[in-house]
Write a protein that holds these residues in place. Structure first.
Motif, PDB file in Angstrom:
ATOM      1  N   THR A  87       0.139  -5.164   3.617  1.00 57.03           N
ATOM      2  CA  THR A  87       1.281  -4.417   4.132  1.00 57.03           C
ATOM      3  C   THR A  87       1.452  -4.469   5.650  1.00 57.03           C
ATOM      4  OG1 THR A  87       0.850  -2.903   2.309  1.00 57.03           O
ATOM      5  CG2 THR A  87       2.464  -2.198   3.941  1.00 57.03           C
ATOM      6  N   HIS A 119       0.215   2.673   8.084  1.00 57.58           N
ATOM      7  CA  HIS A 119       0.852   2.983   9.362  1.00 57.58           C
ATOM      8  C   HIS A 119       0.090   3.984  10.218  1.00 57.58           C
ATOM      9  CE1 HIS A 119       4.183   0.432   8.493  1.00 57.58           C
ATOM     10  NE2 HIS A 119       4.285   0.965   7.292  1.00 57.58           N
ATOM     11  N   HIS A 154       9.851   4.542   6.811  1.00 61.17           N
ATOM     12  CA  HIS A 154       9.297   4.316   8.152  1.00 61.17           C
ATOM     13  C   HIS A 154       9.883   5.227   9.222  1.00 61.17           C
ATOM     14  CE1 HIS A 154       8.598   0.371   6.098  1.00 61.17           C
ATOM     15  NE2 HIS A 154       7.390   0.783   6.415  1.00 61.17           N
ATOM     16  N   HIS A 162       4.912  -5.954   7.766  1.00 57.48           N
ATOM     17  CA  HIS A 162       4.750  -5.527   9.158  1.00 57.48           C
ATOM     18  C   HIS A 162       3.895  -6.469   9.989  1.00 57.48           C
ATOM     19  CE1 HIS A 162       6.570  -1.689   8.164  1.00 57.48           C
ATOM     20  NE2 HIS A 162       5.821  -1.674   7.089  1.00 57.48           N
ATOM     21  N   HIS A 190       4.385   7.006   2.694  1.00 57.21           N
ATOM     22  CA  HIS A 190       4.141   5.683   3.274  1.00 57.21           C
ATOM     23  C   HIS A 190       3.849   5.727   4.775  1.00 57.21           C
ATOM     24  CE1 HIS A 190       4.189   1.385   3.555  1.00 57.21           C
ATOM     25  NE2 HIS A 190       5.102   1.431   4.518  1.00 57.21           N
TER      26      HIS A 190
HETATM   27 FE   LIG Z   1       5.570   0.042   5.894  1.00 60.52          FE
END
Ligand SMILES: [Fe+2]
Length: 460
Positions: free
Chosen positions: A119, A164, A277, A453, A213
């Motif tokens: 990811t 993230h 996001h 990403h 997420h």
């Molecule tokens: Fe993401």
């Protein structure tokens, strides 16, 4: 049932590539700036074998594509992240695990779940990590992109690890969380020191398992998003998907001091939405401000919705203001243009920025990005860099110029694929002049499939 022959995520430039190559002295159209020294690496799904059953874009094995830049010269490498699951499937010569769209494989003798590490990437405390929110990070060696192995912070990592995490540009701390669908604690919150030591992990109470997420940080706070994309195994008995967006539930935003815990988190409610996001967050007076790409609902991970929504899956930049003294929430749309994968100059992460960057989506059922949008939050204006007809990119990452003092003094970088020639480039755009032609287009010697990403690591 979607067959692999027509699955759009196994077709055209979503299709995997099979070769792992290293090529130096890449041709460049334009000129790579001499102040741009470092490595751009992007992660994404690249299934090693023909998938079992239905394939979801999120299922593929992680493959890293890196472009190392020094003295105006570029080298390309691509490598699989060699996870435990990838190695087992390599030995078997076929897929062993099915994906999101198939029933959970509780009886799989190799374990019910494959951590694909597909990811995102984070560079922290001198270590590059490839991330997938369902499992542990994988350490990766730069510039070779070789997999070192699972990274557990000397065994202190007790949760999954978000794709993230946030690095505070002032303290150097890395803030992350891990969530679980199946059993409490549904959310665990951790802080890693600037030196890379996992300092603390605390549970945060959630009423049920949700897909979480991303999150955001400010100078003093961490913001969690408890959004109604919920997981409930009991639904399977009713013939419903276990994961559903529940439009009749509220969104909840939890604001907790950086080193706080469940006893001092404050929850704010707003209408149902989903956010993949965040762009950034910051403090302003009594308010904590969050900017993120908001969808009114989503079917990305579930084909069922309690109320069908024509605006489902269309992310638009929004701003929330959470007032810590009055407890009120003010939510507003900043742009009605669909965009995703937002970023800022990460030297200002958690602080108010004048600029933000997001990626303009085409009007297509597939996640295709036709350009980069630069937002000026002080004027409310935006400018768009367009890749050109039939050319699609991905997340644009901001790389600051060495020694820069202006916030937008640097470059935006993303892989762009030309659908007509079936070739890929690393496009480098001057962030202070985004509507101009790219300063450099680095020709990649093979196709780079659309992915997720990236990260820029400055220095030799
Ligand atoms: Fe993401």
């Amino acid at each position: 049932m979607v067959t692999t022959a027509v699955n759009p995520y196994l077709d055209r430039n979503f299709a995997p590539i099979r070769q792992e190559i290293t090529t130096d002295k890449l041709p460049v159209i334009g000129e790579l700036p001499f102040e741009l020294t470092g490595m751009f690496v992007r992660n994404g799904p690249n299934p090693q074998w023909t998938p079992i059953g239905q394939y979801h874009w999120f299922d593929g094995d992680g493959m890293l594509h890196g472009v190392q830049i020094s003295d105006g010269v570029a080298t390309y490498r691509n490598r699989y992240v060699q996870t435990t699951g990838w190695k087992k499937e390599r030995e078997a010569g076929k897929a062993i695990w099915s994906g999101f769209l198939e029933p959970p494989q509780m009886d799989n003798p190799h374990g019910g779940y494959k951590n694909t590490a597909n990811t995102a990437l984070i560079w922290h405390a001198g270590q590059m990590l490839a991330l997938n929110e369902g499992g542990k990070p994988h350490a990766v060696k730069l510039p070779e992109l070789d997999t070192i192995g699972e990274y557990t912070y000397n065994g202190k990592l007790v949760s999954a690890f978000t794709a993230h995490p946030k690095v505070d540009p002032v303290t150097g701390e890395m803030i992350f969380f891990g969530y679980s669908f199946f059993a409490p604690p549904f959310l665990q919150y951790s802080v890693v020191s600037a030196q890379g030591e996992l300092l603390r992990t605390v549970p945060i109470d959630l009423p049920m398992g949700v897909m979480m997420h991303d999150f955001a940080i400010t100078e003093n706070y961490t913001i969690f998003m408890d959004l109604p994309l919920t997981f409930n195994p009991a639904r399977a008995q009713r013939g419903e998907p276990v994961m559903m967006f529940e439009s009749d539930r509220s969104s909840r935003f939890g604001i907790v001091p950086r080193h706080g815990d469940n006893s001092n988190i404050r929850w704010f409610e707003s209408p149902a939405c989903y956010v993949f996001h965040t762009l950034n967050a910051y403090e302003e007076g009594d308010e904590v401000v969050l900017i993120a790409c908001r969808m009114s609902s989503t079917t990305v991970l579930s084909f069922a919705d309690s109320q069908p929504d024509p605006d489902a899956n269309i992310p638009r930049l929004h701003r929330w203001r959470f007032n810590l003294s009055t407890g009120t929430v003010y939510e507003e749309m900043l742009d009605d243009v669909a965009s995703e994968f937002p970023r800022v100059n990460e030297n200002l992460l958690g602080r108010q920025t004048r600029y933000g960057y997001s990626n303009k989506m085409t009007n297509s059922p597939l996640p295709l990005f036709e350009g980069i949008i630069k937002y000026d939050f002080s004027s409310g204006q935006s400018q768009t860099h367009k890749f050109g007809e039939g050319r699609y990119g991905g997340e644009a990452v901001f790389a600051p110029r060495r020694g820069a003092t202006a916030e937008d003094d640097g470059w935006l970088m993303t892989f762009v694929h030309d659908e007509s020639s079936d070739t890929s480039e690393l496009v480098v755009v001057n962030a202070q002049d985004v509507t101009a032609e790219p300063v450099a287009r680095v020709i990649i010697p093979q196709r780079v499939p659309y992915g997720f990403h990236g990260a820029w690591v400055a220095g030799e």
